[in-house]
Design a protein around this motif. Sequence first.
Motif, short mmCIF file in Angstrom:
data_model
loop_
_atom_site.label_atom_id
_atom_site.label_comp_id
_atom_site.label_asym_id
_atom_site.label_seq_id
_atom_site.Cartn_x
_atom_site.Cartn_y
_atom_site.Cartn_z
N ASN A 93 -21.58 -13.09 -24.11
CA ASN A 93 -20.47 -13.73 -24.81
C ASN A 93 -19.90 -12.82 -25.89
O ASN A 93 -20.62 -12.05 -26.53
N MET A 94 -18.60 -12.92 -26.11
CA MET A 94 -17.95 -12.23 -27.21
C MET A 94 -18.11 -13.08 -28.47
O MET A 94 -17.76 -14.26 -28.47
N MET A 95 -18.64 -12.49 -29.52
CA MET A 95 -18.93 -13.21 -30.76
C MET A 95 -17.99 -12.74 -31.87
O MET A 95 -17.60 -11.58 -31.93
N LYS A 96 -17.64 -13.69 -32.73
CA LYS A 96 -16.93 -13.35 -33.96
C LYS A 96 -17.93 -13.30 -35.10
O LYS A 96 -19.01 -13.88 -35.03
N GLN A 97 -17.55 -12.59 -36.14
CA GLN A 97 -18.45 -12.51 -37.29
C GLN A 97 -18.70 -13.91 -37.87
O GLN A 97 -17.76 -14.65 -38.15
N GLY A 98 -19.97 -14.27 -38.02
CA GLY A 98 -20.33 -15.57 -38.56
C GLY A 98 -20.64 -16.61 -37.50
O GLY A 98 -21.11 -17.70 -37.83
N LYS A 235 -26.80 -15.81 -37.57
CA LYS A 235 -25.39 -15.66 -37.24
C LYS A 235 -25.06 -14.21 -36.91
O LYS A 235 -25.81 -13.30 -37.26
N ALA A 236 -23.94 -14.02 -36.24
CA ALA A 236 -23.50 -12.67 -35.87
C ALA A 236 -23.02 -11.93 -37.12
O ALA A 236 -22.12 -12.40 -37.80
N PRO A 237 -23.61 -10.78 -37.44
CA PRO A 237 -23.19 -10.03 -38.63
C PRO A 237 -21.86 -9.31 -38.45
O PRO A 237 -21.25 -8.87 -39.42
N ILE A 238 -21.41 -9.18 -37.19
CA ILE A 238 -20.17 -8.46 -36.90
C ILE A 238 -19.64 -8.95 -35.57
O ILE A 238 -20.39 -9.51 -34.75
N GLY A 239 -18.35 -8.79 -35.35
CA GLY A 239 -17.78 -9.20 -34.08
C GLY A 239 -18.11 -8.23 -32.97
O GLY A 239 -18.14 -7.02 -33.18
N ILE A 262 -25.85 -6.80 -30.71
CA ILE A 262 -24.41 -6.96 -30.55
C ILE A 262 -23.77 -5.59 -30.40
O ILE A 262 -24.03 -4.68 -31.20
N LYS A 263 -22.94 -5.44 -29.38
CA LYS A 263 -22.23 -4.18 -29.14
C LYS A 263 -20.78 -4.32 -29.56
O LYS A 263 -20.09 -5.24 -29.14
N VAL A 264 -20.34 -3.39 -30.42
CA VAL A 264 -18.95 -3.38 -30.88
C VAL A 264 -18.12 -2.64 -29.83
O VAL A 264 -18.34 -1.46 -29.57
#
Length: 416
Positions: A93-98, A235-239, A262-264
């Motif tokens: 899944n693509m995550m947004k910060q937070g 939570k995700a620290p970065i998108g 998480i991969k940017v």
Amino acid sequence: MDIKIEKKPWYIRYRYHMLGGLAFIIFLIYVISLSLGPRKLRIETDNIQIAEVKDDKFMEYVDVEGLVQPILTIKVNTREAGSVDRIVGEEGNMMKQGDTILVLTNPDLIRSIEDQRDEWAKQRITYKEKEIEMEQKSLTLKQQTLQAQYEMERLSKSFGLDKEEYKMGIKSKAELQVSEDEYEYKLKNTALQMESLKHDSTVTIIRKELLSNDLEREGKKLKRAEERLEGLVVKAPIGGQLSFVKVTPGQQVASGESIAEIKVLDQYKIHTSLSEYYIDRITTGLPATVNYQGKRYPLKITKVVPEVKDRMFDVDLVFTGDMPENVRVGKSFRVQIELGQPEQAVVIPRGNFYQSTGGQWIYKINASKTKAIKVPLTIGRQNPLQYEITEGLQPGEFVVVTGYDTFGDAEELILK
């Protein structure tokens, strides 16, 4: 009548034998000359590759295969220990910060925070009680101060009246002296009382400040404790793309444990490995290119890992301009890393002669192109397409660059 037959000379009688012996001697000399002279080998020109020695542009570069990787990979660690209550984010899944990845539960932590809340509530009550007590004491001190000031003013007026009565002859000097002594005594006593009240007021103010600071400090401790509850929600620290989650519901995890990645993907890098031969020449900032579908895409080196493993070291590059449209994580590209600027040099194409000769010699073709003779050679720099020749050949000459595995130890090649 008998005819006398003349005997033929010996050289006539044995001429055939002599011719045969002479032919044998000539053949023997030929064989000996072949064995003592340079070994020759006849070859078909279709089975070899002939290249011209040229004075051409030479650029030293390294051609390697690189893999596309995300520009940044973030490991997600837990801030608090606990057991996995539920997993919200799914792999890929693509995550947004937070965004929430998973939720932990820790009953011991919750109880500890509730105990701190109760303790802080008790301290607030105690503080309020002491604050009321100090307020009452402040009022009492203010009342006592006002009373002391009143007494001083009254004594001052009374002593002034006694002095007037003395001047008028109503009171004697002895009575005035007694009144003056009493006035001075009460004046000093009142001054001491005022100083004591002032000191008590200062102490009361300091106590109030200390109590207020203590309460504020305890409040901050409670707030930090309550913030620990937020740590139970990872939570995700970065998108970016949630590449994996390596825990399962009910699993116990420790504080600081890595549980996801998480991969940017807003930019990519190319990772490759180079031979230790180049470790002193590869530095950050060196330009490179990717040739893909007839178009060149520029890159530059951004990271060099100096640690050598299995005679190789790692290098990261990033695109400095446009990227190929189909860039994906894990896709491979051929990367040419430039080690200098193009220079004019005597060059020949690469071939398997180098593996056979170590670059020490090569077969050079004569002007009539009927044979090739072994000549010494000195090779300088090289790239995936060319060798730089520093000694042994001149521009315009022709050499054999392939087929050496079948030549054995032949000194000359007879071309057919």
